[in-house]
Each structure stands twice: as structure tokens, then as C-alpha cells.
Design an enzyme around this catalytic site. Structure first.
Site, PDB file in Angstrom:
ATOM      1  N   THR A   4      -0.919  -3.248   7.582  1.00  0.00           N
ATOM      2  CA  THR A   4      -1.007  -4.707   7.473  1.00  0.00           C
ATOM      3  C   THR A   4      -1.948  -5.042   6.322  1.00  0.00           C
ATOM      4  O   THR A   4      -2.960  -5.711   6.507  1.00  0.00           O
ATOM      5  CB  THR A   4      -1.441  -5.300   8.824  1.00  0.00           C
ATOM      6  OG1 THR A   4      -0.570  -4.782   9.832  1.00  0.00           O
ATOM      7  CG2 THR A   4      -1.327  -6.824   8.838  1.00  0.00           C
ATOM      8  N   HIS A   5      -1.657  -4.482   5.158  1.00  0.00           N
ATOM      9  CA  HIS A   5      -2.427  -4.758   3.951  1.00  0.00           C
ATOM     10  C   HIS A   5      -1.496  -5.405   2.938  1.00  0.00           C
ATOM     11  O   HIS A   5      -1.151  -4.816   1.925  1.00  0.00           O
ATOM     12  CB  HIS A   5      -3.027  -3.470   3.367  1.00  0.00           C
ATOM     13  CG  HIS A   5      -3.876  -2.699   4.337  1.00  0.00           C
ATOM     14  ND1 HIS A   5      -4.203  -1.372   4.171  1.00  0.00           N
ATOM     15  CD2 HIS A   5      -4.472  -3.073   5.500  1.00  0.00           C
ATOM     16  CE1 HIS A   5      -4.963  -0.966   5.182  1.00  0.00           C
ATOM     17  NE2 HIS A   5      -5.140  -1.978   6.005  1.00  0.00           N
ATOM     18  N   ASN A   6      -1.048  -6.612   3.273  1.00  0.00           N
ATOM     19  CA  ASN A   6      -0.187  -7.379   2.370  1.00  0.00           C
ATOM     20  C   ASN A   6      -1.104  -8.174   1.451  1.00  0.00           C
ATOM     21  O   ASN A   6      -1.915  -8.967   1.935  1.00  0.00           O
ATOM     22  CB  ASN A   6       0.693  -8.351   3.161  1.00  0.00           C
ATOM     23  CG  ASN A   6       1.371  -7.698   4.358  1.00  0.00           C
ATOM     24  OD1 ASN A   6       0.788  -7.630   5.435  1.00  0.00           O
ATOM     25  ND2 ASN A   6       2.574  -7.216   4.170  1.00  0.00           N
ATOM     26  N   GLN A  40       0.865  -1.177   0.000  1.00  0.00           N
ATOM     27  CA  GLN A  40       0.000   0.000   0.000  1.00  0.00           C
ATOM     28  C   GLN A  40       0.903   1.228   0.000  1.00  0.00           C
ATOM     29  O   GLN A  40       1.888   1.261   0.752  1.00  0.00           O
ATOM     30  CB  GLN A  40      -0.852  -0.018   1.290  1.00  0.00           C
ATOM     31  CG  GLN A  40      -2.092   0.824   1.256  1.00  0.00           C
ATOM     32  CD  GLN A  40      -3.331   0.033   0.833  1.00  0.00           C
ATOM     33  OE1 GLN A  40      -3.752  -0.878   1.516  1.00  0.00           O
ATOM     34  NE2 GLN A  40      -3.904   0.387  -0.296  1.00  0.00           N
TER      35      GLN A  40
END
Lengths: 236, 590
Positions: B516-518, B347
Site C-alpha cells: 500500500t505504497h501508492n 513499488q
């Protein structure tokens, strides 16, 4: 014998700053739990669990430079920050218990890849203090704690910037842990050993563990009027 | 010798949002469903009960609810020629641990994608020409359309009890909502949250600049609410301990507050905590799965036979398990062939911190997702041909917390320690607000996931290796946003402000928390040559393995992923119930 002497000298060392603490009023005096009645430790009487006497003198002096008592607001010594750090050395943080610590280690990769040392934080402290003390003796003929405040500040700045380097530990990593843990001890809930009587929260206006503000959301642009509470129910 | 458990119809790996939802849907069909959760069991009471959540050091700084790298991590490098080193301590992203997963510790920003984000490659080609796509950029369409997903977004929003204001109801633009969103069949189930000072300042300024501010869609309940499963949410009390914490007040939508209480009542559902799946087991022909092998809470190896395997772990773990299980062909960045691990994306965010000497923001009065946002610079609003990049962002002025160890923004030039630091802390705390830019990240040929050749976990399995760095296209996007946020910051008239955006020399840094946008690595699509999953999240190669979560995203959206993940889960569940169960086999012919 030496412990007694150390305690005496420790008291002498922090006497100046302790004299400056205003009497702390514990809110209404009503505690939410029995634990709140337990007074926080007196720094001068505290026996460190991890640090040796020599290391303890360093930690005390360094914390006093990182968050000094000068000016408004409490310093690191009035808020028991060294006690917090000593307790952290014995906990999961000090032992890197949650971290991946398997080899091979490549400590020379770019710092962008985060912690890459085989040393646990408590080992970094041990080696970092020893190396800094040796540096102070060699350069200034005294231990860190015996230097005047300006020289102490100079040495800490050299550690921070990497102007001093050590053989077996990163000076900048050592300083980074010391500063990080000092601020943690200053602002964390008193249950962890620092932030004595929530003095840092009162200083900045953080209400601590109140955690309930539905009635206040719409009251925009007014300073929140209530003092902090802690996890054990102490009120400030 | 591994023990073998009795057969179940469905085994689910992980017990976060996706497995909770899938558990409800598949037990509705009368199937026996077992969830295996690697971390501990946890629930609002006793684990998140007041006051213990209000402890910044334990939860916010020492990550009590997060994955322990000692037990599970990956290695990271910038380029395919580099040595990867382990992500030894948490920083950039924080996968969850335990029942509820990341759905327990999130903030609750809940978005739907813009319709054309789901067909991004086609949209770019149709509107700006294929020539503007850089050679190394490997963007794809999702293979499913917004119109198909709309009922499922609506369902997830009603289950999660989202607070917000519709901007487009069946094609009609609604004042006060997001005019740039896709059409909605219904409004949010709850009205927006209360407005804090930063919200109102940002809203009024943005409106006067001719922009279109609206309240952030929040998985924090603005009012008491009972969802379709009979689960009850309480009005958020703005406690200021949201992200990285479990909700102490039954207000943040999570698997615990919205689904699990109902699911646990069902006799055909069971779950086991502290059970880590090692791999999915395949039949000898490799075309179907026979179940999973896991290590139970006593450290014993157990074989769990099942007819259907739902992979509902965190996105990175889904990809790791596919690689370890030999499902799908691993991706090769040199040849461009293979699929598993392909198109890992992140992101691209940036932001401004604004200091107002005389304003009291009371930052500790906050919720994870209260805030004012605007989407005027979204993916569908930007002329990619003219601006020279592909992507977009939404802006938000949010006030999540005032926890002082981590939330202590100081003015430019303030020292980091000493008496002057203390003075700066006193002068600044409570007098700042932020404007964030939350943006898309495209997929690239050399940003991918595979197995690391050097490092292993406690079970002797290779760690996964992440190869990732920032690319010029996405930096151009965020630099565009920087100019806009610079102007908006000036318009608010702060005493001081500072900007923080990636630049062309920025390299991926694992240390500071980013998000935590993997996403990606097990991507969905229309062609088995370029995707791991078909449009129903079914693996092309093993028809009784379905993979939930953001690992399915071919590139990252401009938005937070959970709304999309929730909608996709209901979409996949419908396909399993209506198409797969009556006739098990590939739902799309390759």
C-alpha cells in the site's frame, strides 16, 4: 420427509471420516468465557441456511476431496468446513457487500484486473454447483457426490484448469472460491464455524489467538510448546 | 439545500498520521481545527482490544479495517489506449478506513530516504549523465533537501517512538547501524527489537558475505516509551497480528497511540467521523479555497467554511479530490502538460522463500517491523551507468506473522489441494523464512491518474482512473536484486528455496497483495509547470490548500513511505506556522 432422508444419508456419507476423529480434549476444561462451553455443531446434524440439500451434498463431497481425511491431520469434514462455507454465503462475503458491483461489467478482460463478474460469490456457488451436477450427470450418469473419489478429483481438477466451461458462470472462478473458502474454514478461528476444536491449528502448530510471546522471542529454534487458544477461550 | 456549519480556522480532510500531526501543530498556534474523517471512529479500546484482533479471517482476509470498494475505489488499466475496469475487490493495495487511516493497520517499517533520492534527477545527471534517463521516464527532484528535512525526520521518529540503531550520527558511521543512511542528528529513541531466528541467520550470513546488516527501523516499541506529547507506548509482545490489524497492546506507533489521545484533549480541536468530503470549495476567482463540502453521518450535505484546508487523506484520495475540486491543471499524458495526476508510482518488490526442514522459526512470534535488513544495494550504492537501470532496494528478512490462511508458503511443486497438500502444509509450516527486496519505482509519462469516463461512486462522482504498468528499467533493477538474493539464499544453505521477482513480461496484477505504497499524482517540486505543490506542500494554484502524504512523491523511494511522510508533514507545518500564518499567500513565487 426428504430432509430426514437427507440427514440419514448425510450421516452415512461422513460416517467413515467421523469414526476417525480422536476424542478431543478441551485443554484444562476451564473456559475463559461462557461461549467456550458451547460445543461446535455436529456436521451431520447441521441444517444449511443457504445451500439446498442437493447443493449441500456437493459441498460436503467437494470439501472432502479438497482437504481429505487421508494421512496425518484432520480433513475438511472433521473440521466443519462446510458449515463455515454455508455461513459465509449468508455474510458480507457471500453477498459481495464490500465490493464495487456497479455496471458496466467486462468479465472478459485479463484476469490480471481481478474480479469482474456481476455475480456475487453466493450466486457463483449456486450456478457453479448446478452446472457441475449437470456435467456429472451427462458425463458420468451420477451426481458429483455419488461419483467415486477418483472421478470427483478428476472433475474438480477439470474445473480448476478450465477444462470444463459453463455458459453462465466461470468454472475456474467457482473452483477458486470453493478452494479459497475451504482453506479459510480449515484455518480460521472456530468462531466462524469451521476449524472444529482448532484441529487444524494443533495439526500445524499454530497457537491461534494467544498473541503474546515476549518471553519466547529469544528462545530461538525451539518448537513452541503451548497448544492453541481460540477467540472464545477454548484451549487445545 | 446544504446546511452551512460555523466557520473554523482550519479544516483537515482525513484523520490519519498527517492530520493528527498537523492538528497538534496548528492547535499550538491557537487555531480552531476540525478534522473530517470519512470512515468510522476507532481507538485501541474498544476497537482493537484483545482478543478480537486475533482473528485472521475478519481482519486479515476480509479487510475489516480497510476501505470498502463498494464505497470508494478506482479503475485500473495498463496503457492509455486500454479500457479501465474497477478495482472491485481489494488485492494489490489496501487503503485504510476510519480514524488513524493506514497508520492504524501498517506494519511499522519506518525509513528516511537516502539524501540523493530527494534530488534524484540532478543526482543522475551529475553522476551518470542525462543520457541514461529513458525518454519516457519523468523523474524529478523533490525540491526540498535531506538537510532541510533532517530535524523533521528526527521529530517524527521521536513522536512515533521508533526502535532502531543509528548508522550515521552527524557523519560518523556507527557499527551495527545502516552505514548507507543519511546523517542523523540523534539515534532512534528506542533500541532495536529482539532478534528472531530468521534475523540472526540473515545477519550472520550477510556479515560473513561482507555486507552490512542492521535491524529494521521499527514503529513497534522495543521498550516502554513516553513520547514528546506524553503518549505512552508499551513494549511490543510480538503478538503476530500487526499489519491489517489495530495494535491490541499500545505498542505499534499509530495516530491513536502516539498523537490522538493528546490532540483530543485540546479544546480548539474537534473531529467528526463518518463524514466524507465531496470537494474543496473555491472562491469565485479560483485562487483561494473557502472550505469544503461533505456528506455527514446522516447522509446530509454540509458546507464547512474554513480559512485553511489541509488535505490529509490517503494519497490516492488526495489526488481524486484535487481532480474533483478543480485545483491544478489535470495532467495529459499525450502532451505532457498539466500536473494533477502526473507521476503515479508504486513499488518494485521481490523475494525468496527458504525452507529449512530442521529449523523452527515459530513464525507466529512476530511483529510488523522486526527483521534484519541491509542497504548495500541502495539507490546511492549502485552505479546506474554500469548496471543499466536507475533505482535501488533494501533487503529484509522479517517475520511478521504466522497466520495460516495467508502465510502458508509451500515448496516448489507442492499441490494446492488434496492429501499431498495437507502433507506439504504439515512439513512446511514453521520451517520457512523469507528474504525480501523492497525497491524503488520510477515515474513514467504514461503512468498517471485521472477521472474515469465510465464509472461513478454512490455520490455520482467519477471514480479515479489509474493507468500503470511495469517498465523495463524497474524490471532490470529487480532482476539485479534477484541475482543478489539468489546468492544470499544459497549462502544460507536451505533445504529448498524459491524466488519470486517480476520479469520483462510481467504486467501489473491487481490481485495479489503487493504493497500500500501508492505515491505521486500531487507531486511537489520547484516549478508549477511540472508539479502540483511547492516545496512546502502548498498547492501552486490555491495558496490556502496544502496537501500532505505520499501523493507528493515525484517517484517512489526504495523505502516504505511513512518516515518520509511524517518528516514532510512536520516540515510543512513549520512553514505554515512560521511563514504562512503571519503572511498568508504563496510561500514560493511561481
Amino acid at each position: 420427509m426428504s430432509a430426514k432422508l437427507d440427514n440419514a444419508s448425510r450421516r452415512g456419507f461422513i460416517k467413515g471420516s467421523l469414526m476417525m476423529i480422536p476424542a478431543v480434549t478441551v485443554g484444562s476444561g476451564v473456559s475463559l468465557t461462557a461461549k467456550a462451553d458451547e460445543p461446535p455443531a455436529n456436521l451431520a446434524d447441521y441444517q444449511p441456511t443457504y445451500f439446498t440439500d442437493d447443493e449441500w451434498r456437493f459441498v460436503m463431497a467437494a470439501c472432502d476431496r479438497l482437504i481429505p481425511s487421508d494421512g496425518d491431520g484432520p480433513g475438511a469434514l472433521e473440521t466443519n468446513v462446510p458449515i463455515f462455507i454455508d455461513k459465509q454465503m449468508e455474510g458480507k462475503f457471500g453477498h459481495a457487500a464490500d465490493w464495487y458491483m456497479k455496471p458496466p461489467f467486462h468479465p472478459d478482460v485479463s484476469p490480471l484486473f481481478g474480479y469482474q463478474s456481476p455475480l456475487t460469490p453466493r450466486e457463483v456457488y449456486r450456478k457453479g454447483i448446478e452446472a457441475t451436477q449437470e456435467y456429472c450427470q451427462a458425463q458420468h450418469g451420477k451426481s458429483f457426490a455419488a461419483l467415486d473419489h477418483d472421478l470427483q478429483t478428476q472433475v474438480l481438477t477439470q474445473l480448476e484448469k478450465g477444462d470444463i466451461t459453463f455458459d453462465d458462470v466461470s468454472a475456474t472462478q467457482f473452483f477458486a472460491f470453493l478452494l479459497q473458502n475451504t482453506k479459510e474454514g480449515y484455518f480460521a478461528d472456530p468462531i466462524h464455524g469451521g476449524n472444529k476444536h482448532m484441529a487444524s491449528w494443533k495439526f500445524i502448530g499454530f497457537p491461534g489467538a494467544r498473541a503474546s510471546y515476549l518471553a519466547w522471542v529469544d528462545q530461538r529454534d525451539k518448537a513452541y510448546p503451548l497448544g492453541p487458544v481460540s477467540l472464545t477461550g477454548e484451549r487445545g | 439545500m446544504a446546511k452551512t456549519n460555523p466557520h473554523v480556522d482550519v479544516v483537515m480532510i482525513g484523520l490519519g498520521w498527517t492530520s493528527s500531526i498537523m492538528g497538534m501543530e496548528l492547535t499550538d498556534e491557537g487555531l480552531s481545527v476540525l478534522a473530517l474523517e470519512r470512515g468510522p471512529d476507532q481507538d485501541t479500546v474498544p476497537d482493537f482490544a484483545y482478543p478480537k484482533m486475533a482473528d485472521e479471517l475478519t481482519y486479515g482476509v476480509r479487510y475489516q479495517l480497510m476501505q470498502r470498494p463498494a464505497k470508494s475505489t478506482l479503475t485500473v488499466r495498463h496503457g492509455i489506449q486500454d479500457l479501465a475496469v474497477p478495482y472491485r475487490s481489494l488485492g494489490s493495495f489496501l487503503p485504510g478506513n476510519g480514524v488513524g487511516g493506514a497508520g492504524t493497520h501498517w506494519n511499522g517499517h519506518t525509513w528516511r530516504p537516502q539524501p540523493n533520492e530527494l534530488r534524484l534527477k540532478s543526482y543522475v545527471e551529475e553522476n551518470f549523465g542525462a543520457d541514461i534517463i529513458p525518454d519516457e521516464m519523468t523523474i524529478q527532484d523533490y525540491g526540498v533537501t535531506y538537510d532541510e528535512l533532517e530535524p523533521h525526520f528526527d521529530r517524527f521518529e521521536k513522536v512515533a517512538g521508533i526502535s532502531g540503531k543509528a548508522g550515521n550520527l552527524n557523519g560518523e558511521i556507527q557499527e551495527g547501524g545502516n552505514p548507507f543512511e543519511g546523517w542523523r542528528s540523534d539515534d532512534y529513541p528506542l533500541p532495536p527489537m529482539k532478534r528472531t531466528l530468521n534475523d540472526t541467520l540473515f545477519r550472520d550470513m550477510a556479515a560473513s558475505e561482507g555486507l552490512h546488516p542492521f535491524p529494521l527501523p521499527a514503529a513497534n516499541a522495543s521498550q516502554a516509551y513516553t513520547n514528546p506529547y506524553g503518549m505512552q507506548l508499551a513494549p511490543c509482545n510480538y503478538c503476530g497480528f500487526c499489519e491489517r490489524y489495530g495494535c491490541l497492546n499500545y505498542s505499534k506507533s499509530s495516530p491513536q497511540t502516539c498523537v490522538l489521545g493528546a490532540l483530543k484533549q485540546r479544546k480548539n480541536f474537534a473531529y467528526r467521523a463518518n463524514c466524507e468530503v465531496m470537494k474543496v470549495n473555491l472562491a469565485s476567482d479560483g485562487k483561494t479555497a473557502t472550505g469544503v463540502t461533505y456528506i455527514d453521518e446522516n447522509g446530509d450535505e454540509v458546507i464547512q467554511p474554513a480559512d485553511l484546508v489541509i488535505m490529509g487523506a490517503y494519497s490516492l484520495h488526495n489526488v481524486h479530490l484535487l481532480l474533483l475540486s478543480g485545483i491544478g491543471k489535470p495532467y495529459d499524458p499525450i502532451s505532457g502538460e498539466g500536473v494533477v495526476g502526473k507521476n503515479y508510482a508504486y513499488q518494485m518488490n521481490g523475494g525468496a522463500t527458504l525452507y529449512f526442514k530442521d529449523k523452527h522459526f515459530n513464525p507466529f512470534i512476530g511483529a510488523g517491523a522486526n527483521g534484519e535488513t541491509l542497504n548495500d544495494f541502495g539507490v546511492e550504492q549502485i552505479d546506474f551507468g554500469q548496471e543499466g537501470f536507475i533505482g535501488g532496494s533494501y533487503f529484509n528478512a522479517a517475520m511478521t506473522n504466522g497466520q495460516p490462511i495467508r502465510n502458508m508458503p509451500l515448496p516448489k511443486g507442492a499441490p494446492s489441494w488434496g492429501a499431498e497438500w495437507k502433507q506439504a502444509v504439515q512439513e512446511t509450516y514453521g520451517h520457512t523464512m523469507t528474504i525480501g527486496s523492497h525497491g524503488s519505482n520510477m515515474a513514467y509519462r504514461d503512468c498517471y491518474l485521472d477521472l474515469d469516463p465510465n464509472y461513478t461512486d454512490d455520490h455520482g462522482r467519477p471514480l479515479m482512473r489509474m493507468t500503470f504498468n511495469w517498465k523495463d528499467n524497474d524490471v532490470r533493477m529487480t532482476q539485479f536484486m534477484k541475482q543478489k538474493i539468489d546468492a544470499l539464499s544459497k549462502a544460507l544453505g536451505p533445504d529448498d528455496y524459491k524466488l519470486s521477482f517480476k520479469d520483462f513480461d510481467s504486467q501489473y496484477d491487481v490481485r495479489p497483495y503487493q504493497t500500500t505504497h501508492n505515491v505521486g499524482g500531487a507531486i511537489m517540486g520547484s516549478d508549477p509547470k511540472s508539479s502540483v505543490l511547492n516545496r512546502y506542500l502548498q498547492t501552486w494554484d490555491v495558496h490556502n490548500v496544502f496537501v500532505m502524504g505520499a501523493s507528493a512523491f515525484p517517484q517512489n523511494l526504495q523505502y516504505n513511505p511513512t518516515g518520509m511522510v511524517g518528516g514532510l508533514t512536520y516540515w510543512a507545518a513549520k512553514a505554515i506556522r512560521e511563514q504562512y500564518l503571519p503572511n498568508p499567500g504563496p510561500l514560493v513565487q511561481a
